[in-house]
Scaffold this motif. Sequence first.
Motif, short mmCIF file in Angstrom:
data_model
loop_
_atom_site.label_atom_id
_atom_site.label_comp_id
_atom_site.label_asym_id
_atom_site.label_seq_id
_atom_site.Cartn_x
_atom_site.Cartn_y
_atom_site.Cartn_z
N GLY A 218 -5.34 0.21 -3.73
CA GLY A 218 -5.49 -0.53 -2.48
C GLY A 218 -6.95 -0.77 -2.13
N ASP B 270 -8.22 -3.78 -3.85
CA ASP B 270 -7.41 -4.98 -3.60
C ASP B 270 -6.43 -5.30 -4.72
OD1 ASP B 270 -8.46 -5.46 -1.06
OD2 ASP B 270 -10.17 -6.53 -1.90
N SER C 80 -1.74 1.83 5.00
CA SER C 80 -1.97 0.49 5.57
C SER C 80 -3.46 0.20 5.73
CB SER C 80 -1.24 0.34 6.91
OG SER C 80 -1.75 1.26 7.84
N PHE D 20 -5.66 0.92 3.64
CA PHE D 20 -6.12 0.54 2.31
C PHE D 20 -5.42 -0.72 1.81
CE2 PHE D 20 -7.80 4.72 2.58
CZ PHE D 20 -8.84 4.79 1.69
N GLY D 21 -4.69 -1.40 2.69
CA GLY D 21 -4.03 -2.64 2.32
C GLY D 21 -2.74 -2.47 1.54
N VAL D 22 -2.17 -1.28 1.58
CA VAL D 22 -0.92 -1.02 0.87
C VAL D 22 0.22 -1.24 1.86
CG1 VAL D 22 0.44 0.64 -0.45
CG2 VAL D 22 -2.06 0.64 -0.63
N ASP D 23 0.86 -2.38 1.76
CA ASP D 23 1.93 -2.73 2.68
C ASP D 23 3.31 -2.58 2.07
OD1 ASP D 23 0.08 -3.43 4.70
OD2 ASP D 23 -0.19 -5.40 3.79
#
Length: 120
Positions: free
Chosen positions: A30, A33, A70, A72-75
Amino acid sequence: MPKSLLIISRQAPWSGPAAREALDIVLAGGAFDLPIGLLFLDDGVFQLAPNQSATAVQQKDLSANLQALSLFGVDDVFACGNSVLERGFPPSGPNMDDVQLLTPEEITVIIDRYDQVITL
């Protein structure tokens, strides 16, 4: 375009290093990206149980890592609905807010959606 990665976490939080390693991989992916998802399966769903006492087994609590997903952009966070129910805890609670419960058929579809899959 980077390949997508799904981490399947099948180990209980204190049964060895696998649960921590799964979360570390997801957070690292994450941070860079990488399109990444996390699936809790079998005893791995115990990582989502509330009120764990990590100090009783001289371990570090993993719940902070779960809450950081979230950030770290982990959805894409999933759990096997059957595994949750079989282990006797309700499918709602503090660690379940952003977790999508899946049927076995939906799990197959999710796994097929990712380019690479790692099971720990």
